[in-house]
Design an enzyme around this catalytic site. Structure first.
Site, short mmCIF file in Angstrom:
data_model
loop_
_atom_site.label_atom_id
_atom_site.label_comp_id
_atom_site.label_asym_id
_atom_site.label_seq_id
_atom_site.Cartn_x
_atom_site.Cartn_y
_atom_site.Cartn_z
N HIS A 4 4.30 -6.02 25.97
CA HIS A 4 3.73 -5.99 27.18
C HIS A 4 4.69 -5.80 28.48
CE1 HIS A 4 0.66 -7.99 30.14
NE2 HIS A 4 1.48 -8.45 30.54
N CYS A 34 -2.93 -2.64 21.19
CA CYS A 34 -1.85 -3.17 20.20
C CYS A 34 -2.40 -4.20 19.41
CB CYS A 34 -0.46 -3.58 21.06
SG CYS A 34 0.64 -4.66 19.95
N CYS A 56 7.82 -0.29 20.68
CA CYS A 56 7.12 0.81 20.44
C CYS A 56 6.83 1.53 21.81
CB CYS A 56 5.87 0.44 19.84
SG CYS A 56 5.63 -0.54 18.47
N CYS A 69 3.22 -2.63 10.59
CA CYS A 69 2.39 -2.37 9.43
C CYS A 69 1.88 -1.16 9.66
CB CYS A 69 1.05 -3.41 9.53
SG CYS A 69 0.05 -3.48 8.22
N CYS A 100 0.16 3.20 19.77
CA CYS A 100 -1.07 2.60 19.99
C CYS A 100 -1.69 2.68 21.24
CB CYS A 100 -1.24 1.09 19.41
SG CYS A 100 -0.64 1.09 17.64
N CYS A 104 4.81 1.66 4.00
CA CYS A 104 6.23 1.43 4.58
C CYS A 104 7.31 2.70 3.95
CB CYS A 104 6.54 0.22 4.27
SG CYS A 104 6.27 -1.14 5.25
N CYS A 110 1.11 -5.94 15.17
CA CYS A 110 1.51 -5.67 13.77
C CYS A 110 2.59 -6.08 13.33
CB CYS A 110 1.24 -4.41 13.27
SG CYS A 110 2.18 -2.96 13.67
N CYS A 144 -6.14 -6.33 23.13
CA CYS A 144 -4.43 -6.24 23.22
C CYS A 144 -3.57 -7.28 22.90
CB CYS A 144 -4.04 -5.26 24.48
SG CYS A 144 -2.42 -4.71 24.21
N CYS A 155 3.87 -7.38 5.25
CA CYS A 155 3.63 -7.92 4.04
C CYS A 155 4.86 -8.61 3.57
CB CYS A 155 3.00 -7.02 2.98
SG CYS A 155 1.41 -6.11 3.49
N CYS A 163 5.07 -2.14 28.87
CA CYS A 163 3.87 -1.23 28.62
C CYS A 163 3.79 -0.24 29.69
CB CYS A 163 2.76 -2.23 28.56
SG CYS A 163 1.06 -1.45 28.34
N CYS A 214 -5.71 -0.99 31.40
CA CYS A 214 -4.96 -2.19 30.51
C CYS A 214 -6.00 -2.56 29.56
CB CYS A 214 -4.69 -3.32 31.34
SG CYS A 214 -4.38 -4.60 30.36
N CYS A 257 0.99 -1.18 -0.01
CA CYS A 257 0.07 0.03 0.11
C CYS A 257 1.07 1.19 0.09
CB CYS A 257 -0.94 0.05 1.29
SG CYS A 257 0.02 0.32 2.59
#
Ligand code: SF4
Ligand code: SF4
Lengths: 362, 498
Positions: A228, A289, A270, A187, A282, A59, A292, A261, A154, A231, A255, A56
């Site tokens: 996790h 989450c 992340c 993603c 996210c 990236c 991805c 999640c 992908c 987090c 949570c 798409c």
């Protein structure tokens, strides 16, 4: 201080090296070493051929969200982008000729970045570039590349197009080549993960990159920790406080487990790195989450907003899950010794069969 | 004798597109547009949980995931019978509005501008501006190192290319600056969106994020900077080019198109999903009658497949009854795009359609200044004007959000369970035009999912009546004096932002 960094002052250059060190998770004592290696390694800009299959272009858009180095530096100063479908001036045969020329002139030197899945069904006709299938392009261009990097979920594992495997036969680059490739899933992929990996390739060579991959072929610097485990909402998980209604401001920081999640299954940094120049990610945005960066994304993680059944029942019912995840989740809950609320709920079967606790039941 | 020219891949677009033209007497006589890739989103959603759709479909396009997410969400809002709170409507507008700004800046500077600039003219820059001298040094450095990628190879500059060293150097400086600004627009989006591309705060019934004063302040801070760039750089550049060096292409009506325009309308002002009450208006213009804006009727949409790689029974259906089944060996077929039609006719969708239908006075004045007719250049002008309109409107929407919060209205989501059965349709405007998602739910699972992406309307092939798609039609008549250098063809195609 020649080559590509000649536009930078020494101070800026060292700042840049520090950001690379941080990106790769190295300590500051490596800065001089990085500076020396970078000066050496980038005397000539590495040639890059970047192609897209069933993609798409997300990236690519993410790549040019890079904070450090900036997008203009990436495109003009650091890499020699010989082919990129969204960036290059040329079109048609003129564009394709750049691939041929690079393959000839920079044999074994160019980095081949591939974005998007590869449709293997119907002789690859679900994705063609210049009347040649993406599958055939990959086989041809990867052969003489110095390194092949699959960018995004992908290209790494089939990703979302992979959920239509039955029809288009969408799969990852490694499947098609039959040899291991470096994978930067996500993603889309985070720009730091891509830039960091390319820089590491320049600094320490291909073998160092290959040696630092996890079992799914991802660089451990970026994919070495469970969402996790880092987090910001972990204390709520342990306290057994969960978002059940997005609308309730009281629950806004709880949570997100019951909202599906996938943090307990997902490896990526992340929570530390965040997205879009550190603006957000996210879970901080009160969204679960989606997992991805994992091979399971998307089809095996669906429904995205439902708690995966495995999570509620570690060690209690006999669902199949990868051992390390269960051990980890269970370990966290019990070792912490304060997951009582959750464990209590599991034990009483309220979470066990996948249903969220009733409101007001606490 | 007509000569066939194939351009594959068309670069600087999203997706895989092949264009074939037949040239006779220096002009395009016939054109064929081929969407050369399929992933099958409509099939892969069947049997899945409906709540996945707004996450999954964002991956249809990495440039406008924001719009796909919104179309999917509005579609699900209806199927779930959810009442979207006002705050969520505004936050969704702010998110998608941010992506409009990012997408338009990206399109003009990074996807389109290289078609009009003779970049190598920079070497002749003799001015004293230190910033432009830095750009000159950069380009000259690339030339000396014999590494002018990605600026070369390229088509040869032609009579319409701008080669004034001062203008070109400024334009390239803006190209580089715009890379930073579009990134900033994404950062602005993620304040409420969480992550970009592909934001994560969108759910059926509303959004997940609770707005706070510091989020609003940060958003405003970014927005002011972007408004400044849009007005003083982007719009200024487009006006300077459109009324100067590019006026001759406009006067030649290069890229004029089918003369039918459609807009679903965009940015909800009242009830979420009500296309009749939007900041950019819904409506239709048919047969080139630019002054006559008719009402949009969603029942008049149909997709043809005679020349598309789908089985015959996928054709002639409204998307709510739509089907997706491939037939790659179908005789005569040449595209993965179906051919959407409105009232049986091909329609152009994109910013030009929205601006003509909205009839914003500022834009209409601009149009009258350069001559009121569609063209490739007019599409760029419309995009710059819309970018300004949307960016400035976001300031009002922020105020509205603040007022709501002050009044103690904190609702952000009508968080509903998945219904046993339901039907929905979501119609919005992506930056590149009309975008439709529709869903049918049965047994809490997706039974049918159909999408008409914005680009589909424009890049589609012929229909059963043999009517060309909008890009095909726009290409007919395009001057191609040198068949080895079909630069006008890519100019026309890219003006649609496919
Ligand atoms: S389940 Fe998700 S939100 Fe909860 S602590 Fe783990 S990663 Fe964080
Ligand atoms: S938090 Fe999870 S879903 Fe979000 S970007 Fe990171 S890995 Fe992907």
């Amino acid at each position: 201080m020649e080559s590509i960094f000649k536009g930078l002052s020494r101070r800026d250059f060292l700042k840049y090296c520090a950001s690379i060190a941080a990106m790769l998770g190295l300590s500051e004592i490596y800065i001089p070493q990085i500076a020396a290696a970078l000066e050496e390694a980038t005397k000539g800009k590495p040639p890059v051929i970047w192609m897209q299959g069933q993609s798409c272009a997300g990236c690519t858009i993410s790549f040019i969200n890079s904070r450090e180095p900036t997008p203009p530096e990436l495109v003009l100063d650091i890499l020699s982008v010989r082919f990129h479908p969204n960036v290059m001036a040329a079109a048609g045969d003129v564009a394709l000729s750049a691939i041929e020329t690079t393959m000839k002139k920079a044999k074994d030197k160019y980095v081949y970045i591939f974005e998007g899945a590869l449709p293997t069904a119907e002789e690859g006709r679900f994705c063609e570039i210049g009347e040649t299938s993406a599958v055939d392009w990959v086989k041809k261009v990867a052969k003489d590349a110095h390194a092949v990097i699959a960018v995004g979920t992908c290209a790494s594992f089939g990703g979302i197009p992979g959920a239509n495997q039955a029809v288009t036969g969408a799969t990852g680059v490694e499947d098609v080549l039959g040899t291991p490739v470096v994978k930067i899933p996500g993603c889309p992929a985070h720009p730091d993960w891509v830039v960091g990996t390319v820089v590491k390739l320049l600094l320490f060579g291909k073998d160092a990159v290959l040696a630092g991959l996890d079992k799914y072929g991802r660089p451990k610097e970026f994919y070495g920790t469970l969402i996790h485990d880092n987090c910001p909402r972990r204390h709520w998980f342990e306290a057994g406080k969960f978002v059940e209604d997005f609308n309730d401001p009281e629950q806004a920081n709880y949570c997100l487990l019951l909202k599906g999640c996938k943090g307990p299954f997902t490896y990526a940094d992340c929570p530390k790195r965040k997205w879009n120049s550190g603006t957000n990610f996210c879970i901080d945005a009160n969204a679960p989450c989606q997992g991805c960066t994992q091979p399971e994304f998307y089809a095996k993680f669906s429904p995205l907003y439902e708690k995966l059944p495995e999570i509620g029942i570690p060690g209690i019912a006999g669902y199949e899950v990868s051992a390390d995840t269960v051990a980890k989740v269970l370990g966290i809950v019990t070792a912490a010794g304060i997951g009582l609320h959750l464990v209590g709920q599991i034990a009483t079967g309220r979470l066990g069969k996948g249903g969220p606790p009733e409101r007001g039941e606490e | 004798m007509a000569q066939k020219i194939t351009i594959d891949p068309i670069t600087r677009i999203e997706g895989h597109l092949k264009i074939e033209v037949e040239v006779e007497d220096g002009k395009v006589k016939e054109a064929y547009s081929t969407a050369a890739m399929a992933r099958g989103f409509e099939q892969l959603l069947i049997g899945k949980d409906p709540r996945d759709a707004q996450i999954v479909t964002q991956r249809i396009c990495g440039v406008c995931p924001a719009s796909h997410g919104l179309a999917a969400a509005q579609n699900l809002d209806k199927a779930f019978e959810a009442k979207v709170p006002d705050n969520a409507r505004i936050i969704r507008n702010l998110i998608v509005g941010s992506n409009y700004v990012m997408s338009h800046i990206l399109h003009f500077y990074h996807l389109a501008a290289l078609d009009y600039l003779d970049v190598m003219a920079i070497a002749k820059y003799t001015g004293k501006d230190p910033r432009l001298l830095a750009v000159k040094d950069k380009i000259v450095g690339l030339v000396e190192a014999e590494d002018t990628y990605p600026l070369t190879p390229r088509y040869d500059p032609d009579e319409f290319s701008v080669d004034d060293p001062e203008i070109v150097t400024t334009a390239v400086a803006h190209y580089l600056e715009a890379l930073e600004k579009r990134k900033k627009a994404q950062e602005m989006l993620t304040i409420f969106g969480g992550k970009m591309p592909c934001y994560c705060t969108l759910v059926p019934g509303g959004v997940t994020i609770h707005p706070t004063p510091d989020m609003i302040a940060a958003f405003k801070y970014h927005l002011m900077d972007l408004i400044d760039f849009v007005n003083n750089v982007y719009l200024a550049d487009v006006l300077a080019f459109g009324t100067g060096p590019l006026l001759p292409i406009h006067q030649l009506k290069v890229g004029a198109g089918v003369g039918n325009f459609l807009s679903f309308g965009m940015f909800d002002l009242g009830v979420s999903g009500d296309y009749k009450n939007r900041f950019l208006k819904s409506g239709v213009i048919m047969d080139g009658k630019l002054e006559e804006v008719g009402e949009f009727d969603p029942t008049k949409i149909e997709e043809a497949v005679k020349y598309s790689w789908y089985t015959e029974d996928c054709g002639g259906l409204h998307p709510t009854e739509g089907k997706t089944e491939y037939d790659l060996d179908k005789e005569g077929a040449y595209s993965f795009a179906k051919a959407p039609r409105y009232d049986g006719k091909p329609v152009e969708v994109n910013t030009l359609a929205r601006m003509l239908i909205t009839q914003d006075k500022g834009f209409m004045d601009l149009v009258n200044k350069i001559g009121a007719h569609p063209s490739a250049v007019a599409r760029h002008a419309a995009r710059a004007w819309e970018c300004k309109m949307v960016a400035e409107a976001m300031l009002d929407w922020l105020d509205e959000l603040v007022d709501n919060l002050k009044a103690g209205n904190t609702d952000i989501c009508d968080d509903k369970p998945v219904p046993e059965k339901g039907k929905g349709i979501g119609m919005v405007e992506a930056p590149r035009g009309c975008l439709l998602h529709c869903v049918q739910i049965e047994g809490k699972k997706i039974k049918r999912y159909q999408v008409i992406a914005a680009t589909n309307w424009n890049v589609c092939p012929r229909d059963d009546k043999g009517q060309r798609g909008p890009i095909e039609e726009a290409l007919v008549g395009t001057p191609v004096p040198d068949p080895n250098n079909p630069i006008n063809v890519v100019r026309v195609v890219r003006s649609f932002d496919p």
